[in-house]
Motif scaffolding. Structure first.
Motif, PDB file in Angstrom:
ATOM      1  N   GLN A 195       7.143 -10.177  15.110  1.00 44.82           N
ATOM      2  CA  GLN A 195       7.490  -9.048  14.244  1.00 44.82           C
ATOM      3  C   GLN A 195       8.943  -8.637  14.446  1.00 44.82           C
ATOM      4  OE1 GLN A 195       4.736  -5.699  13.947  1.00 44.82           O
ATOM      5  NE2 GLN A 195       3.086  -6.971  14.721  1.00 44.82           N
TER       6      GLN A 195
ATOM      7  N   ARG B  40      11.923  -8.416  11.714  1.00 41.62           N
ATOM      8  CA  ARG B  40      12.700  -7.192  11.514  1.00 41.62           C
ATOM      9  C   ARG B  40      14.186  -7.423  11.774  1.00 41.62           C
ATOM     10  NH1 ARG B  40       7.895  -4.531  14.251  1.00 41.62           N
ATOM     11  NH2 ARG B  40       6.786  -3.467  12.558  1.00 41.62           N
TER      12      ARG B  40
ATOM     13  N   ARG C 139      14.913  -6.151   5.957  1.00 44.21           N
ATOM     14  CA  ARG C 139      14.905  -4.695   5.980  1.00 44.21           C
ATOM     15  C   ARG C 139      14.192  -4.140   4.749  1.00 44.21           C
ATOM     16  NH1 ARG C 139      16.540  -5.520  10.356  1.00 44.21           N
ATOM     17  NH2 ARG C 139      18.357  -4.686  11.469  1.00 44.21           N
TER      18      ARG C 139
ATOM     19  N   LEU D  96      11.361  -6.381   3.648  1.00 45.62           N
ATOM     20  CA  LEU D  96      10.512  -6.569   4.824  1.00 45.62           C
ATOM     21  C   LEU D  96       9.046  -6.332   4.479  1.00 45.62           C
ATOM     22  CD1 LEU D  96      10.258  -7.096   7.862  1.00 45.62           C
ATOM     23  CD2 LEU D  96      10.655  -4.652   8.248  1.00 45.62           C
TER      24      LEU D  96
ATOM     25  N   ARG E 137      11.307   2.261  10.850  1.00 46.63           N
ATOM     26  CA  ARG E 137      12.546   2.369  10.083  1.00 46.63           C
ATOM     27  C   ARG E 137      13.570   3.265  10.777  1.00 46.63           C
ATOM     28  NH1 ARG E 137      10.659   6.138   4.922  1.00 46.63           N
ATOM     29  NH2 ARG E 137      10.024   7.964   6.127  1.00 46.63           N
TER      30      ARG E 137
ATOM     31  N   THR F 173      15.832   1.047  14.287  1.00 45.28           N
ATOM     32  CA  THR F 173      16.431  -0.273  14.069  1.00 45.28           C
ATOM     33  C   THR F 173      17.416  -0.673  15.167  1.00 45.28           C
ATOM     34  OG1 THR F 173      18.108   0.747  12.645  1.00 45.28           O
ATOM     35  CG2 THR F 173      16.161  -0.175  11.567  1.00 45.28           C
TER      36      THR F 173
ATOM     37  N   LEU G  66      14.651  -2.453  18.153  1.00 46.73           N
ATOM     38  CA  LEU G  66      13.420  -2.913  17.516  1.00 46.73           C
ATOM     39  C   LEU G  66      12.428  -3.527  18.494  1.00 46.73           C
ATOM     40  CD1 LEU G  66      14.698  -4.432  14.152  1.00 46.73           C
ATOM     41  CD2 LEU G  66      13.199  -2.452  14.455  1.00 46.73           C
TER      42      LEU G  66
END
Length: 377
Positions: free
Chosen positions: A115, A119, A123, A127, A320, A323, A326
């Motif tokens: 994951q 990521r 985005r 995503l 979100r 970022t 992550l």
């Protein structure tokens, strides 16, 4: 490495933990007989697996921010392979549980690191759509796991499942060693684990996401932990449980595909989560009403369809606001929801009540979605 090859490898790595879990499910009955334990005890295997998985997620998420995505993936797959080898030699049920703890710790790398890889590259809406595509591929996991697991148990017992899992982990290790890129940003903000945990514990959106993910997963995996015994009570062989996985895979795949189409025409993620929770609740009521008949599998299709619709939307937006960290944030989110999943599955195993479990999980998800109003995650 081409975009297509990257996605293929990422999908395979994401499928690995789910295939490992569902491949093992048909073996629970044979494990109960081999170690002379009852259904409630044997079903705890999946609960222990998820609890250990939770700690694996937070470890690998943190490690992949420190040493990189690629070396973390190779180390986790290697640990899983070692756990499979150790599983052949155990002589007690507690010994088997310990090998499952080690296996779950290693398998967690396929979830959190993959994951994080996605990521790193994608985005926003892109995503969410990638996770929908992944969801369609993941829909095949229950079919592969349940059908293959049932066939292996029929011919070789639970040890046949361990051999298959060892081969799968070895193949993925070789593929990752040859092709997996390093996607960790060169300038990665150094944020402490406990500082990030404090931020996330104070974030109501994170708690909502964790409870949503746990609710839909407990609804799905309670079938895998309780289903084999439900089929036994109805006088049906384990092969029937394996065949049911094909139907469930189709429903989950349709849910992910339908979700992708609805996103493309402008539906909001929160609307889709509400629709998924309502669909799952109707499925749970149907399973409860039909639990004395094999037809209970039909409303179960609604439950897995709901899973396929909801999870891509939740995962796509859950982090979100994180970022800059992550790997660590994904690890902690995984820790939160896998602990909840483990506890939920433990309660489901204790109750041996599939229909009631499904209704409670989807009622919780629907309540959270209604209370969210116009906010999302």
């Amino acid at each position: 490495m081409s975009h297509r090859t990257f996605l293929m490898l990422a999908i395979a790595l994401l499928m690995f933990p789910q295939i490992a879990q569902t491949l093992f499910s048909p073996a629970l009955g044979d494990i109960g007989r081999a170690f002379d334990v009852g259904p409630q005890v044997a079903a705890q295997t999946l609960s222990v697996y998820f609890l250990a998985f939770a700690f694996g997620v937070v470890t690998w998420g943190r490690v992949c921010d420190r040493i990189g995505r690629r070396p973390s993936m190779l180390a986790g797959l290697a640990i899983y392979a070692v756990a499979c080898v150790l599983g052949f030699s155990v002589r007690s049920f507690n010994g088997l549980l310990m090998t499952q703890v080690l296996a779950a710790f290693g398998a967690a790398v396929g979830s959190v690191v993959t994951q994080t890889l996605l990521r790193d590259r994608f985005r926003g809406t892109e995503l969410a759509q990638v996770f929908s595509l992944v969801g369609m591929a993941l829909a095949a996991s229950p079919a592969i796991g349940l059908f293959s697991g049932a066939s292996l148990v029929q011919g070789f017992g639970y040890r046949g499942v361990l051999v298959a899992l060892l081969l799968l982990a070895s193949i993925l290790w070789i593929w990752s060693w040859r092709n997996l890129p390093e996607t960790r940003p060169s300038q990665l903000t150094s944020v402490g684990l406990f500082a990030t945990m404090g931020d996330m514990l104070r974030d109501p959106g994170i708690w909502r996401s964790a409870l949503w993910i746990a609710s839909f997963n407990v609804a799905l995996f309670s079938y895998y932990s309780l289903g084999p015994f439900q089929f036994e009570r109805l006088g049906l062989s384990g092969e029937w449980f394996g065949y049911s996985g094909v139907m469930l895979a189709l429903a989950s795949g349709f849910g992910a595909w339908f979700n992708k189409k609805l996103l493309q025409i402008g539906c909001r993620p929160l609307q889709l989560i509400r629709l998924a929770a309502l669909t799952g609740l109707l499925g749970g009521i149907g399973v409860w009403l039909l639990q004395a008949h094999v037809w209970f599998v039909l409303p179960m299709l609604l439950v897995v369809l709901a899973f396929g619709m909801a999870i891509p939307n939740i995962l796509g937006a859950a982090l979100r606001n994180y970022t800059d960290r992550l790997g660590t944030a994904g690890a902690l989110l995984g820790l939160f929801y896998y602990l909840l999943i483990g506890v939920g599955l433990m309660l489901a195993a204790w109750s041996q009540a599939l229909g009631e479990t499904l209704m409670i999980c989807n009622l919780l998800a629907l309540s959270l979605a209604i209370r969210a109003k116009n906010a999302f995650v």
